[in-house]
Scaffold this motif. Structure first.
Motif, short mmCIF file in Angstrom:
data_model
loop_
_atom_site.label_atom_id
_atom_site.label_comp_id
_atom_site.label_asym_id
_atom_site.label_seq_id
_atom_site.Cartn_x
_atom_site.Cartn_y
_atom_site.Cartn_z
N ASN A 56 0.82 -1.21 0.00
CA ASN A 56 0.00 0.00 0.00
C ASN A 56 0.85 1.27 0.00
OD1 ASN A 56 -2.48 -1.22 -0.17
ND2 ASN A 56 -2.73 -1.39 2.05
N ALA A 57 1.95 1.21 0.74
CA ALA A 57 2.83 2.38 0.75
C ALA A 57 3.40 2.62 -0.64
CB ALA A 57 3.97 2.17 1.76
N GLN A 62 3.39 5.60 -5.79
CA GLN A 62 3.14 5.64 -7.24
C GLN A 62 2.05 6.66 -7.57
OE1 GLN A 62 3.74 2.79 -10.17
NE2 GLN A 62 1.60 2.37 -10.46
N ALA A 63 0.96 6.61 -6.79
CA ALA A 63 -0.16 7.52 -7.04
C ALA A 63 0.28 8.98 -6.89
CB ALA A 63 -1.31 7.22 -6.10
N ASP A 64 1.21 9.22 -5.96
CA ASP A 64 1.66 10.59 -5.72
C ASP A 64 2.82 10.98 -6.62
OD1 ASP A 64 -0.26 10.64 -3.80
OD2 ASP A 64 1.10 10.54 -2.08
N VAL A 188 -1.94 15.74 -10.47
CA VAL A 188 -0.93 14.69 -10.43
C VAL A 188 -1.30 13.54 -11.35
CG1 VAL A 188 0.20 13.00 -8.91
CG2 VAL A 188 -0.34 15.28 -8.06
N ASN A 189 -0.35 13.10 -12.14
CA ASN A 189 -0.53 11.95 -13.04
C ASN A 189 -1.44 12.21 -14.25
OD1 ASN A 189 1.21 10.32 -11.59
ND2 ASN A 189 -0.41 9.63 -10.21
N ASP A 190 -1.91 13.44 -14.42
CA ASP A 190 -2.63 13.76 -15.65
C ASP A 190 -1.69 13.62 -16.84
OD1 ASP A 190 -5.09 14.28 -14.62
OD2 ASP A 190 -4.91 16.46 -14.66
N LYS A 191 -2.26 13.33 -17.98
CA LYS A 191 -1.43 13.13 -19.16
C LYS A 191 -1.37 14.39 -20.04
CE LYS A 191 -1.51 8.19 -19.46
NZ LYS A 191 -2.14 7.93 -18.14
N VAL A 192 -0.14 14.74 -20.42
CA VAL A 192 0.11 15.93 -21.23
C VAL A 192 0.92 15.51 -22.46
CG1 VAL A 192 1.32 18.13 -21.32
CG2 VAL A 192 0.18 17.44 -19.21
N ILE A 193 0.53 16.01 -23.62
CA ILE A 193 1.31 15.72 -24.83
C ILE A 193 2.15 16.93 -25.20
CG2 ILE A 193 1.13 15.37 -27.33
CD1 ILE A 193 -1.09 13.44 -26.83
N VAL A 194 3.41 16.69 -25.49
CA VAL A 194 4.28 17.77 -25.99
C VAL A 194 4.89 17.33 -27.31
CG1 VAL A 194 4.87 18.57 -23.67
CG2 VAL A 194 6.35 16.91 -24.79
N LEU B 61 -8.49 8.20 -6.14
CA LEU B 61 -9.08 9.54 -6.00
C LEU B 61 -8.66 10.16 -4.68
CD1 LEU B 61 -12.71 8.97 -7.35
CD2 LEU B 61 -10.93 10.39 -8.40
N GLN B 62 -8.68 9.34 -3.63
CA GLN B 62 -8.28 9.86 -2.33
C GLN B 62 -6.81 10.27 -2.32
OE1 GLN B 62 -9.83 9.10 1.42
NE2 GLN B 62 -8.12 7.88 2.09
N ALA B 63 -5.97 9.41 -2.90
CA ALA B 63 -4.53 9.69 -2.92
C ALA B 63 -4.24 10.96 -3.71
CB ALA B 63 -3.77 8.52 -3.52
N ASP B 64 -5.04 11.21 -4.74
CA ASP B 64 -4.82 12.40 -5.56
C ASP B 64 -5.56 13.62 -5.02
OD1 ASP B 64 -3.35 10.73 -7.11
OD2 ASP B 64 -4.76 10.64 -8.78
N GLY B 65 -6.20 13.46 -3.87
CA GLY B 65 -6.85 14.61 -3.24
C GLY B 65 -8.24 14.90 -3.78
#
Lengths: 468, 468
Positions: A56-57, A62-64, A188-194, B61-65
């Motif tokens: 879980n940690a 990863q999520a953060d 956080v973790n949103d996807k961006v294209i460059v 969702l929780q981890a990402d706030g």
């Protein structure tokens, strides 16, 4: 194995305490970027907690955005800001040089107009006019969106009132525009294209927001639409960052067809496009017509960012953003959070400068000056560098991207250091690629800071080096 | 129940697609802040996926706030930026008024010095000096840290060279200082402690970073240390935001004892302190000595932020930060990401302004002017508002925090609207508390924009209203 020792408090879930603990180690550099974290079993034994806590940690890390879990291989640390090796070295060079010594070099790295072309006197004149006319008024907090008359002037002169002053947000340069937009839109973790390659300063902002950055290669008329669509079909993209004219560093401009296609894709796949229009005033070929992506934006999908710093003068720190309706509240709040508002005095001075016609006059002057340098450098490149360097004519802007005709023989990062020691500064491709080595067959030559004489001298030194 | 319909792609884990989908709904407001999300069972049936997918999506969702999972109760949406009801209404009022109408009000909401005291002529003079002396140089990009001579001057005049110019970062005001520090240091779900009540603009930045904000009440000599220690024993805190002098809105200043204690706690529990020193130049009681928290900072734990906007003039947009060694790289990069550098012309002008002694002279002038207003307002409050309003003397700054002696009879949010209709503007306590209703027994009276006559008239109107 690295030592992990922490005493767990009772009140907080252990996996959260553990992930905080590891985050801290990553932040302070005790755990390096890409370093493998202990296996789940090893760590659970060391800390005397069960496997689930560790799992879980790691999931939380990863999520953060602090770790990558690779199936079958383990979990790897990810550091917020990865200053890559060359970039670091490069910046150090400039930090050293900029304390005065830079002037003795032939500087092909410049991205903004030369200070010798700054309209200092005219600016001083309009600033004094503002002082005399507005007095203390000129020094109050401005409306968050910016000085209304400047926004009206921008709307009128640059957009024929297609966008109203309420659609325009004044910012302190393009970098702030990118930062404010990222803050308002990205999570956080949103996807961006460059585009690949692209401007490092934008990548850096997205990386700090812990976005997931995807690259799409650039072709001679804009981004590779086939590859883009492949990605869009598979993944949910939040937004895309592009430069429609004289893309940095390739110098290419988007075709009308690609611009229309991009707008259609944004609507179809529900994403937004950040258009960084940083140098479009300098067009040397009348066949190249100025129609930014925003002018095709029938679906209100484009966040348009315009910098006045690059073309006018860097120290003035003013630019603007045209905000799609859907982001009006969030961009407004993002600006407040960032710095409340942009310097009011400078906004008033710029408004005067535009109204009085100085702006148009100055752009004409710059076009004349830089067209002459552009033609000069192009002729030398075509005449002397055949079989050594290849390039596509940008037809505008302030630089050329050059490619080694025999890439197996050269490496632009190495070339940078060699030329630096001979008094010539270039921008190696590594600066514009996420994977530095992909840029090694390219380097960029900017002519904003170099007059004809220096261009000649500098290119001669480069030619000698590449002919060895 | 709300409709959730999405088609899952094969390539991406379903829980990620689902959490992205819900995030989007929250972002666009289709799911409201604090709205309960469907139960795990209901959603798994609706989408035809198994429970684990839903659980993992909610955890993400929780981890990402984006959500709070409450055991036994369900999962609740959390929206990034929660503009609370009163704040929204309040801002609307000011947006309406600021288009010219504000001047007809008796404005007790001001936080910056009055434009009638701006040293416009002196500023114009130094700006022209900079133009004449430096020419185009004054309009180049500055070193990221800021104009070196200004940093040296700050180091010498304000810190007796205790900090070197390399420790100082020039920023565009205190708000940018807070934003840059938050960006460099904070990550999603990190814990931040703030004073209760506190400056809303700081809370807003931390909230946007999706930090976890904990409040500790303020006492007459600073934050409540007992409550603070209780929190520190249980939770890992990343940093703390305080105002050491004339805390906004309470007006209290920290005792020497509390300042020393804070530094010791920061070292013991390994956290950092953001000190916002926004108004300490205005001290009306010689017993109140100026020693910011930073001056006790033997462990390099304090990020010190100083704004020149509040005291000098807002439109100039300059402030500075003293950066602890450990954050030097990250704050430097954070500034580049944010706006590259602060306006060079203004930095040079401010340097001249300080060197020529104008700064000291101006502060003396403001102290004289505002001490007189302070004494005047204090006398009226003591004489006419006995049994109606209570306050603690701040002995400096630009405002008083007033408390209803009979809080059950009044509500400052309601009072705001009543007084607004009578031409008087106050700042109700709701602006400074995370839970608005906690502020209802307080309101703040600032005297920066009101001369003696207006103070008298405005307080008379307030008195009438509260005596009804």
């Amino acid at each position: 194995m690295k030592e992990f020792s922490l005493i767990f408090h009772e009140e907080i879930p252990k996996y959260i305490q553990l992930s905080d603990y590891i985050k801290h180690k990553i932040d302070i550099g005790e755990i390096k970027d890409r370093e493998k974290l202990p296996t789940i079993r090893a760590l659970s034994e060391m800390l005397k907690v069960n496997n689930v806590t560790i799992v879980n940690a790691y999931k939380k890390l990863q999520a953060d955005g602090y770790a990558n879990m690779k199936i079958g291989s383990g979990t790897y640390a990810r550091r917020k800001e990865v200053i890559r090796s060359f970039n670091k070295e490069y910046n150090k060079t400039f930090k050293l040089l900029s304390s005065g010594g830079l002037r003795e070099y032939i500087d092909f790295t410049g991205e903004t107009t030369s200070s010798s072309f700054f309209p200092v006197k005219d600016l001083q004149k309009v600033i004094n006019e503002v002082f005399d006319r507005d007095g203390a008024e000129a020094l109050l907090y401005q409306d968050v969106l910016g000085y209304e008359k400047l926004r009206e002037e921008i709307s009128k002169r640059f957009w024929k009132n297609k966008y109203s002053s309420e659609d325009i947000l004044i910012v302190s340069g393009a970098q702030q525009g990118i930062d404010i937009a990222a803050k308002a839109i990205l999570n956080v973790n949103d996807k961006v294209i460059v585009e690949r390659p692209t401007y490092g300063g934008a990548i850096s902002v997205f990386r700090w927001k812990r976005a997931d950055i995807l690259e799409v290669p650039i072709e001679n008329d804009g981004i590779d639409i086939a590859i883009l669509e492949k990605i869009l079909k598979k993944q949910k993209i939040k937004f895309m960052y592009i430069m429609s004219y004289f893309q940095n560093p390739t110098g290419i401009s988007y075709s009308e067809e690609k611009k229309k296609k991009l707008i259609a894709l944004a609507e179809k796949y529900d994403f937004y496009i950040l258009e960084d229009d940083y140098l479009s005033e300098l067009i040397y070929d009348s066949n190249l017509v100025y129609n930014p992506l925003k002018s095709y934006d029938i679906y209100d999908r484009v966040i348009y960012i315009k910098s006045f710093s690059k073309i006018f003068m860097p120290g003035i720190r003013i630019g603007y953003v045209i905000i799609p309706e859907v982001f009006k509240d969030s961009m407004y709040l993002s600006k407040i959070n960032t710095d409340i508002s942009t310097s009011s005095l400078m906004q008033r001075a710029l408004e005067r400068y535009i109204v009085k016609g100085y702006w148009r006059k100055h752009i004409e002057y710059l076009n004349e000056k830089y067209r002459s340098r552009y033609t000069f450098i192009k002729q030398i490149l075509e005449r002397d560098f055949k079989g050594i360097l290849e390039f596509k004519e940008p037809n505008g802007g302030l630089s050329f991207l050059l490619k080694f005709s025999e890439p197996e023989k050269f490496n632009s990062r190495k070339l940078f250091f060699i030329l630096r020691d001979k008094g010539v500064l270039i921008s190696p491709g590594a600066l514009f690629f996420r994977k530095e080595q992909e840029g090694d067959k390219y380097f960029r030559i900017g002519f904003s800071q170099t007059n004809h004489e220096k261009i000649k001298e500098g290119l001669n030194i480069i030619l000698k080096e590449l002919s060895l």
